[in-house]
Design an enzyme around this catalytic site. Sequence first.
Site, PDB file in Angstrom:
ATOM      1  N   LEU A  44       0.858  -1.181   0.000  1.00 49.31           N
ATOM      2  CA  LEU A  44       0.000   0.000   0.000  1.00 49.31           C
ATOM      3  C   LEU A  44       0.893   1.230   0.000  1.00 49.31           C
ATOM      4  O   LEU A  44       1.903   1.271   0.715  1.00 49.31           O
ATOM      5  CB  LEU A  44      -0.896   0.023   1.238  1.00 49.31           C
ATOM      6  N   ASP A  45       0.535   2.243  -0.794  1.00 48.49           N
ATOM      7  CA  ASP A  45       1.293   3.493  -0.781  1.00 48.49           C
ATOM      8  C   ASP A  45       1.293   4.076   0.628  1.00 48.49           C
ATOM      9  O   ASP A  45       0.347   3.859   1.394  1.00 48.49           O
ATOM     10  CB  ASP A  45       0.663   4.509  -1.733  1.00 48.49           C
ATOM     11  N   PRO A  46       2.332   4.844   0.991  1.00 48.91           N
ATOM     12  CA  PRO A  46       2.371   5.450   2.327  1.00 48.91           C
ATOM     13  C   PRO A  46       1.112   6.258   2.670  1.00 48.91           C
ATOM     14  O   PRO A  46       0.669   6.253   3.817  1.00 48.91           O
ATOM     15  CB  PRO A  46       3.609   6.353   2.252  1.00 48.91           C
ATOM     16  N   ALA A  47       0.518   6.929   1.679  1.00 47.64           N
ATOM     17  CA  ALA A  47      -0.671   7.743   1.952  1.00 47.64           C
ATOM     18  C   ALA A  47      -1.942   6.921   2.068  1.00 47.64           C
ATOM     19  O   ALA A  47      -2.959   7.416   2.551  1.00 47.64           O
ATOM     20  CB  ALA A  47      -0.840   8.789   0.852  1.00 47.64           C
ATOM     21  N   ALA A  48      -1.902   5.659   1.632  1.00 48.82           N
ATOM     22  CA  ALA A  48      -3.083   4.803   1.651  1.00 48.82           C
ATOM     23  C   ALA A  48      -3.278   4.164   3.019  1.00 48.82           C
ATOM     24  O   ALA A  48      -2.347   4.028   3.806  1.00 48.82           O
ATOM     25  CB  ALA A  48      -2.962   3.719   0.585  1.00 48.82           C
TER      26      ALA A  48
END
Length: 295
Positions: A44-48
């Site tokens: 998962l992307d850091p912002a997700a």
Amino acid sequence: MARKGRPVTGWLVIDKPAGIGSTDIVNKLRWLMKAKKAGHAGTLDPAATGVLAVAFGEATKTVSLLTDSLKAYRFEVRFGAETSTDDAEGEVVSSSPVRPTDEAIAAALCAFRGDILQVPPRVSAVKVDGERAYDLAREGEEFELQARPLWVESLEVVDRPSPDSVVLEMVCGKGGYVRSIARDLGRALGTAAHVAWLRRIWSGPFDAADALTWEAALALTPEALEASLLPIQSALADFPMVETTLDGARRIRLGNPGDVFQSAEGICWASHQGEALGIGEVKMGQFHPSRVFVA
């Protein structure tokens, strides 16, 4: 030299918060439990936010199966601006005053279901000549990413909070980039768009409703964390199980074919008296393991 650590085995499902990377969570959990081996089933992307399934020990042998499973995402598409990262953290690279109607969105989504091709975001982990795309993008390098196939099981509108945005829910197969969906949907609607926020709500058999928050995980002792681990077979709920004979279980533990009581088609897993023995296929009444779980 052998990797140091304890032979911890099982799955821990974390509800990942925004602001931290998937690998950072895996490394922290492995350090806390002094586990010999750990990995995760889908970055998962850091912002997700949302479901991050972390495997330890023998459970890492099931990671590829979970990675290939369907996953569900809920996300907000923000209209009016396309960004360098296809999410809210990038710089605006194009803008548009167009705000699509509900009817236009519903019609456009049809082209994003089933077998589709999508070009990954420039800031992604895809490799280009051995280099990560996000590294090349940050260095200002010029490069092109090839379109990749993706199976989209479903893609539906779940909310329209304002003319500037729409909340969608997507169920897709391996390798899906939600940011690409948002970017390409904007273009299909004659405007510009990016992902405002993104949440993985389930991954294979693991659901966000049953996940442990990161804050709660950090508050637990290493012993309590280990006690929270789910068994190997929790990741195999979508695959058929075959029960082995006593002698079959003995043979399978040694990596050999073993007798089972029933047949199954395709990939399955073998069990004996509740113990998961391995992953493989049944041929002529015998289970042929491709991966064996060490007790």
